[in-house]
Scaffold this active site. Structure first.
Site, mmCIF file in Angstrom:
data_model
loop_
_atom_site.group_PDB
_atom_site.id
_atom_site.type_symbol
_atom_site.label_atom_id
_atom_site.label_comp_id
_atom_site.label_asym_id
_atom_site.label_seq_id
_atom_site.Cartn_x
_atom_site.Cartn_y
_atom_site.Cartn_z
ATOM 1 N N HIS A 22 -7.012 -7.400 12.296
ATOM 2 C CA HIS A 22 -5.725 -6.729 12.838
ATOM 3 C C HIS A 22 -5.527 -5.548 13.803
ATOM 4 O O HIS A 22 -6.736 -5.753 14.275
ATOM 5 C CB HIS A 22 -5.543 -5.261 11.908
ATOM 6 C CG HIS A 22 -4.033 -4.224 11.384
ATOM 7 N ND1 HIS A 22 -3.677 -5.187 10.409
ATOM 8 C CD2 HIS A 22 -4.466 -3.414 10.970
ATOM 9 C CE1 HIS A 22 -1.960 -4.336 10.926
ATOM 10 N NE2 HIS A 22 -2.394 -3.165 10.888
ATOM 11 N N CYS A 26 13.430 24.521 3.465
ATOM 12 C CA CYS A 26 12.189 25.335 2.307
ATOM 13 C C CYS A 26 11.316 24.054 2.189
ATOM 14 O O CYS A 26 11.870 22.609 2.132
ATOM 15 C CB CYS A 26 13.196 25.470 1.439
ATOM 16 S SG CYS A 26 14.146 26.497 2.166
ATOM 17 N N MET A 27 10.653 23.893 0.718
ATOM 18 C CA MET A 27 9.578 23.465 0.159
ATOM 19 C C MET A 27 10.675 22.385 -0.992
ATOM 20 O O MET A 27 10.276 21.085 -0.821
ATOM 21 C CB MET A 27 8.925 24.494 -0.615
ATOM 22 C CG MET A 27 7.746 23.477 -1.662
ATOM 23 S SD MET A 27 6.750 23.658 -2.407
ATOM 24 C CE MET A 27 5.210 25.004 -1.455
ATOM 25 N N ASP A 28 11.369 22.751 -1.805
ATOM 26 C CA ASP A 28 12.246 22.038 -2.615
ATOM 27 C C ASP A 28 13.562 22.165 -2.022
ATOM 28 O O ASP A 28 14.625 21.385 -3.140
ATOM 29 C CB ASP A 28 12.285 22.693 -3.582
ATOM 30 C CG ASP A 28 10.699 23.599 -3.703
ATOM 31 O OD1 ASP A 28 10.259 22.364 -4.181
ATOM 32 O OD2 ASP A 28 10.592 24.610 -4.389
ATOM 33 N N LYS A 31 0.622 -0.987 -0.105
ATOM 34 C CA LYS A 31 0.167 -0.322 0.027
ATOM 35 C C LYS A 31 0.946 1.440 -0.217
ATOM 36 O O LYS A 31 2.150 0.971 0.357
ATOM 37 C CB LYS A 31 -0.969 0.339 1.168
ATOM 38 C CG LYS A 31 -0.112 -0.128 2.500
ATOM 39 C CD LYS A 31 -1.504 -0.184 3.861
ATOM 40 C CE LYS A 31 -0.690 -0.617 4.641
ATOM 41 N NZ LYS A 31 -1.481 -0.637 6.183
ATOM 42 N N ARG A 65 0.428 -11.078 6.842
ATOM 43 C CA ARG A 65 0.113 -9.934 6.146
ATOM 44 C C ARG A 65 1.444 -9.255 6.901
ATOM 45 O O ARG A 65 1.481 -8.668 7.333
ATOM 46 C CB ARG A 65 -1.033 -9.947 6.367
ATOM 47 C CG ARG A 65 -2.349 -9.351 5.705
ATOM 48 C CD ARG A 65 -3.230 -9.197 5.897
ATOM 49 N NE ARG A 65 -3.296 -8.144 7.245
ATOM 50 C CZ ARG A 65 -4.136 -8.404 7.711
ATOM 51 N NH1 ARG A 65 -4.499 -9.355 8.243
ATOM 52 N NH2 ARG A 65 -4.202 -7.901 9.494
ATOM 53 N N TYR A 101 14.970 30.969 5.282
ATOM 54 C CA TYR A 101 13.666 31.813 6.159
ATOM 55 C C TYR A 101 13.583 31.612 7.442
ATOM 56 O O TYR A 101 14.563 31.498 7.697
ATOM 57 C CB TYR A 101 12.538 31.466 5.319
ATOM 58 C CG TYR A 101 12.209 30.648 3.874
ATOM 59 C CD1 TYR A 101 11.890 31.670 3.023
ATOM 60 C CD2 TYR A 101 11.549 29.742 3.566
ATOM 61 C CE1 TYR A 101 11.653 31.785 1.485
ATOM 62 C CE2 TYR A 101 11.824 29.370 2.150
ATOM 63 C CZ TYR A 101 11.382 30.637 1.162
ATOM 64 O OH TYR A 101 11.077 30.208 0.010
ATOM 65 N N ARG A 122 -11.372 0.003 14.031
ATOM 66 C CA ARG A 122 -10.811 1.022 12.901
ATOM 67 C C ARG A 122 -11.533 0.097 11.621
ATOM 68 O O ARG A 122 -12.290 1.110 11.335
ATOM 69 C CB ARG A 122 -9.603 0.771 12.434
ATOM 70 C CG ARG A 122 -9.123 1.450 11.149
ATOM 71 C CD ARG A 122 -7.998 1.152 10.572
ATOM 72 N NE ARG A 122 -6.978 -0.002 10.278
ATOM 73 C CZ ARG A 122 -6.264 0.047 10.456
ATOM 74 N NH1 ARG A 122 -5.151 1.199 10.323
ATOM 75 N NH2 ARG A 122 -5.635 -1.479 9.874
HETATM 76 C C1 LIG Z 1 -0.660 -1.927 6.778
HETATM 77 C C2 LIG Z 1 -1.358 -2.947 7.493
HETATM 78 C C3 LIG Z 1 -0.385 -3.869 7.685
HETATM 79 C C4 LIG Z 1 0.823 -3.925 8.389
HETATM 80 O O1 LIG Z 1 1.325 -3.815 8.048
HETATM 81 P P1 LIG Z 1 2.728 -3.735 8.889
HETATM 82 O O2 LIG Z 1 3.142 -3.619 10.072
HETATM 83 O O3 LIG Z 1 3.733 -2.607 8.114
HETATM 84 O O4 LIG Z 1 3.618 -5.334 8.029
HETATM 85 C C5 LIG Z 1 -1.352 -5.191 7.715
HETATM 86 N N1 LIG Z 1 -2.014 -5.355 7.790
HETATM 87 C C6 LIG Z 1 -3.358 -4.179 7.530
HETATM 88 C C7 LIG Z 1 -4.446 -4.735 7.789
HETATM 89 C C8 LIG Z 1 -2.404 -3.505 7.735
HETATM 90 O O5 LIG Z 1 -3.609 -1.992 6.787
#
Ligand SMILES: *Cc1c(COP(=O)(O)O)cnc(C)c1O
Length: 387
Positions: free
Chosen positions: A171, A319-321, A44, A227, A271, A142
């Site tokens: 999760h 700065c920004m850049d 992600k 995961r 700045y 969540r």
């Molecule tokens: C981001 C996420 C993960 C991975 O989490 P890590 O701590 O980066 O391993 C697994 N499951 C869900 C639902 C997540 O949102």
């Protein structure tokens, strides 16, 4: 000295992605997962700023069975790049995306019966069966259906022949804290919810709950799949995982010096002129990386960079850049590179140069955040160079 770096042509600033380190981390985490369990690699947010397509291709060669993303757009990007493995969207997306979910064979997480039925209608109209993963809230508050209501939800949607449960997951909020009470409560609730589904005769698909800390610290919750996210990128979710598995940081951030100046004593820098040159023989150098590239402005005057294997102090507001740093050619202060730097020299903002290293953890501590956010931020604008 940094060698082998090929900066992009239009700007002297880039993110270096070490695909060999990514491959090693993926393989190391794969080895920590039970042989008959699958590995879902979380890519992600453009693979936590590392570039989702390139990373996914490397991970699949190193043991990834499936991928997970946050949005439908992220899933489509992987499909269009030729990633054919199952792709889970980690939360329930807006219903407007359902036609694209079906078209691109993505699996949404879901917990609303209306979403499930609309998905079923759309899939059936296309002569398909859409796989989904049932998200269960076991205490993080969540997403997901409340752990007590899983059977009721499945009763409400299972009649539909356009959908099929490919997975059941939750999760953890505190899997990184050894002996944590909330974690244990979430595990108990998840076990109960999965048990209730099985007792009621529902197909659960792949059961999964382990993020990176749970994968490393809690083999007993690997179930059918882990995961993993942050560990793939060589970052530890907590200090306690360091003992268990060796990971190598994948991202470095570098630039080249675009200007070197030796201003008079008292000259302001950046700045607000919050920093003034304190002594003669101070080089003030400019690097074209700023907060729009993910270098948080909160680090102003509170970070170092590496040049020619030595540590130098960043000065003035970021700065920004661009940002500036000083090289004390007097050799009398705490930060004392022995040799003056030049236009075009390579500067390391994140990563290793010689024996010195600036880690995402260092930067996170200084920013009062976590390493996850540090690397995501550098994914914002800087061009990626895969090495
Ligand atoms: C981001 C996420 C993960 C991975 O989490 P890590 O701590 O980066 O391993 C697994 N499951 C869900 C639902 C997540 O949102």
């Amino acid at each position: 000295m940094v060698r082998g770096a090929m900066p992009p042509e239009d700007r002297w600033a880039w993110v270096e992605i070490d695909l060999d380190a990514l491959r090693q981390n993926t393989a190391a985490l794969r080895r920590s997962i039970a042989r008959d369990a699958r590995m879902m690699c979380v890519v992600k947010a453009d693979a936590y700023g590392h570039g989702a397509v390139e990373c996914a291709k490397t991970m699949r060669r190193a043991g990834a069975d499936q991928f997970a993303v946050a949005t439908v757009t992220e899933g489509i990007e992987l499909r269009e790049a030729g990633i054919g493995e199952p792709i889970l969207i980690l939360s329930e997306p807006p219903r407007e995306t359902i036609p694209r979910i079906v078209q691109y064979d993505l699996m949404p997480a879901l917990y609303e019966s209306d979403f499930a039925l609309e998905l079923g209608e759309c899939a059936a109209a296309a002569n398909k069966v859409a796989g989904y993963h049932l998200a269960i809230d076991t205490g993080m508050t969540r997403i997901g259906v409340n752990w007590r209501d899983v059977v009721e939800l499945r009763h409400a949607i299972d009649f539909h022949r356009g959908i099929e449960c490919a997975g059941t997951f939750t999760h953890f909020a505190t899997a990184d804290v050894p002996g944590d009470w909330d974690y244990q409560m979430q595990v108990r609730r998840f076990n109960q919810a999965v048990g209730a589904l099985e007792d009621a005769g529902f197909e659960t698909g792949l059961v999964h709950c382990a993020n990176t800390p749970a994968t490393i610290l809690h083999p007993e919750v690997h179930w059918d799949m882990c995961r993993v996210g942050v560990g793939l990128y060589g970052l530890h979710p907590t200090v306690v995982t360091r003992r268990e598995v060796h990971l190598k940081p994948v991202m470095s951030v570098r630039g080249r010096i675009t200007r070197v100046e030796r201003p008079e004593v008292g000259t302001g820098v950046s700045y607000g002129a919050t920093y003034r040159v304190p002594t003669p023989n101070i080089q003030i150098c400019t690097v074209p990386i700023g907060y729009a590239d993910g270098l948080s402005r909160t680090l102003s005057g509170n970070m170092d960079v590496l040049v020619n294997g030595e540590r130098c102090r960043q000065v003035g507001r970021i700065c920004m850049d661009q940002f500036m740093f000083e090289v004390n050619v007097n050799n009398i202060r705490a930060y004392r590179p022995t040799r003056a730097v030049e236009y075009g020299d390579i500067v390391t903002v994140l990563g290793t140069d010689g024996n010195e290293m600036i880690s995402a953890d260092d930067m996170a501590t200084r920013r009062d955040t976590i390493n996850y956010e540090v690397v995501c931020d550098f994914g914002l604008r800087l061009q990626k160079v895969y090495v």
